[in-house]
Design an enzyme around this catalytic site. Sequence first.
Site, short mmCIF file in Angstrom:
data_model
loop_
_atom_site.label_atom_id
_atom_site.label_comp_id
_atom_site.label_asym_id
_atom_site.label_seq_id
_atom_site.Cartn_x
_atom_site.Cartn_y
_atom_site.Cartn_z
CG LEU A 289 -2.16 -0.79 1.24
CD1 LEU A 289 -2.82 -0.68 2.60
CD2 LEU A 289 -3.11 -0.29 0.16
N GLY A 290 2.00 1.18 0.65
CA GLY A 290 2.85 2.36 0.73
C GLY A 290 4.02 2.11 1.66
CD GLU B 21 3.22 4.24 4.71
OE1 GLU B 21 4.30 4.40 5.31
OE2 GLU B 21 2.65 3.14 4.63
CG HIS C 15 4.09 0.03 12.54
ND1 HIS C 15 5.07 -0.61 11.83
CD2 HIS C 15 3.31 0.69 11.63
CE1 HIS C 15 4.88 -0.37 10.53
NE2 HIS C 15 3.83 0.42 10.39
CG ASP D 112 3.82 3.40 20.57
OD1 ASP D 112 4.26 3.46 21.74
OD2 ASP D 112 2.65 3.67 20.27
CB VAL E 151 3.71 6.96 22.09
CG1 VAL E 151 2.47 7.70 22.56
CG2 VAL E 151 4.33 7.70 20.90
CD GLN F 36 -1.92 -2.90 19.10
OE1 GLN F 36 -2.36 -1.84 19.51
NE2 GLN F 36 -1.94 -3.23 17.83
CG ASP G 48 -8.02 3.64 4.20
OD1 ASP G 48 -7.04 2.97 4.61
OD2 ASP G 48 -7.95 4.45 3.26
#
Lengths: 663, 106
Positions: free
Chosen positions: A176-177, A217, A226, A239, A241, A247, A280
């Site tokens: 996808l990217g 992205e 991620h 991550d 954060v 997770q 999405d």
Amino acid sequence: MATSNIQNTPQVRRCATMDVHRRLLNENPTYALARDDIENMTLRYQEGRGMAGRAGVTRIPVVVHVVWNTAAQNISDEQIASQIDVLNRDFRRANPDVEATPVPFLPFTADARVEFALATSDPHGAATTGIERRQTSVSAFGADDEVKSQASGGLDAWPAASYLNIWVCQLGGGLLGYAQFPGGPDETDGVVILQSAFGTTGTAAPPFHLGRTATHEVGHWLNLNHIWGDDGTGCSGTDNVDDTPNQGGANTGQPPFPQVSCNNGPHGDMFMNYMDYVDDPAMFMFTAGQVTRMQACLDGPRAAIGTGGGAGTLAPRHSSSPVVAWGANRLDVFVLGTDHALYHKAWDGAAWQPSVTGYEAQGGICLGAPQAVAWGPERLDVFVIGSDSALYHKWWNGAAWGPSPDGFESLGGLCVGDPRAVSRAPNRLDVFVVGTDRALYHKRWDGTAWGPSLSGYEAMGGVCLGQPEVVSWGENRLDVFVIGADHALYHKWWDGAAWGPSATGYERLGGVCLCAPRAVSWGPDRLDVFVTGADGALYHKWWDGAQWGPSIDGFERLGGVCVGEVEAVSWAQNRLDVFVIGTDSALYHKAWDGAAWLPSDDGFENLGGACTSRPRAASWGPDRLDVFVTGTDGALFHKAWDGNAWQPAVDGFEDLGGVVSCF
Amino acid sequence: MTQNTELPGGSWTHSFEEDEAGVEVYRPTATFAFPPSRKGREVLRFATQDDGEPGVTSLLPGPDDRPRAAPPATLRALGQGRYALGAGRELQIIEATPAILKLVRR
């Protein structure tokens, strides 16, 4: 995602990232070192140590490189615009679906304070749509950066310091990217997105049809990891954060809430975060911790972007003036002669045109100082008030003066004093005048026509003393300042949808002002306003994105005894240069360098002269100032700061000739 | 009919939509039209290593969503399409044609 022991010290979080760093170190030591520096800087920022941070919203110029093989992959401008819209919603927490965030996670959702706009100026300073296209013989690109180079069938990156590069192409393998974190090579900086996962229309196909691939992205591009910590399905990755739950692995599809892993019940994974791998329609939020990390990136490795530096693409646009610079080493100056006609001269980078002391006659019989703006290279729009008190307009389109060399377009009205104009975007003009009833009036050029009509005006209320002031720090933003009948400063604004505080209302900002306000903006959601007070001193107040400083009705006193109007310009973020005329008719200057006022809080630098007009200044580049006044003989005089010294001398001026009746 | 279970060469990408119970299905990376996938697709590259032994390299999406290669693993033939993959892990080729590769990993 934090490590499982959320309360741990940052050193523990650092350790968890070291595996990644060690792997990068093996692959590319320079990149690994840069990444390490960025992580250390980010950590200091997250702890609130030694970082100022950006005020307000950062607006990032974007270039979209469309690299297509089949015609269908040559996506439309509309599809590109739909993606920019998505980014502007998602990074401002203005996406409606954020309300679908499960209640336990809703308090963590945050506005990233980043906006995006297609670039209006290319790396060479030429006007651009911010979109470039190329057909390629490559049927599908991989994740090997080949789309980022002309030589390998793609398109070269624009400078990373000034632009977010987005490549849109066909990608193989169902990809996808992919992104590049800050700290990597400039030639490959940016994000790559599959054409059918870009935007919300055209080729965009479910379940990747809401533009969230680019949101994800660009999150990486702003240094987000991620949410599961990139450790496969383990519970030890992070991550970096603190306000995202620990997770296991990535979530996919459109999972129901909750999804529990790593003992993170009852609420489980924050799978609706943009940095998970869900579809999405299932991702719609960043957290405050992620915003801190992105802002650290904008304060550190991406400090140059969105500041109007480099190509100067999105610099805030200030109010009209008789002096305007549409590009580097370019100045256009407009004056009225003794016959009250308009006259023009220009510095072309090498010489004054038509000559050092000569002027180009442009016709008309004008009252008040001409007001010029430039919305792009080789573009000038000049406004004057005619002898019938109507507003008149003429323009330079790069080739000729319109409507004719000495003609004007009549825009109606019965105006008192000088108009004020601003261009908030290419081919957009907003003009403000004061009517005979002392109220403020507005008209606008939308790219095709004048509104509300060619000769009509929108009434904006108020009782104004002196001239209005207007500045634009964003494409859909106007801030207007006037002095009211009580000599206080008043403010109103256009936010893209409506006038604040109301169509005819004003926000009172206090003070006893003896001159028209002068406002500048050095960045998005930043305003600095200067006036002179009842004691003749210079006063200053500012909007920092959240509040007025020093207070809603207070001002910072900057000393001096000033005669007439104030001039202010900004050539960089957090930089201000202010010019006034003293009681001895000399020109005086003071500057804010980001930390302090120079030469002192209440002091000024004497730049000499015997001035008979207010000072007019422009800056066409970093550390460059050009100042103009008229002298006792009526001629125009000029001096310039070249980064090292005032030219021709600290107290000297260049004589530009003429007998000027109004400037 | 006996399926060909010889070790393939080249690059194969996980077509997980076609997986059967316990069996992973791969398709040729360069030529198969894979549907887009946000979680990415594992890529297996089969090649003869410098020491002459067959090997496989696995690529999985990395922190920036680019496929990232793990260190190559040597494949030691155990017979009947089964290969030892380092300590205690095994890969069994169920079917290998130019268009499809089916395997089981234990």
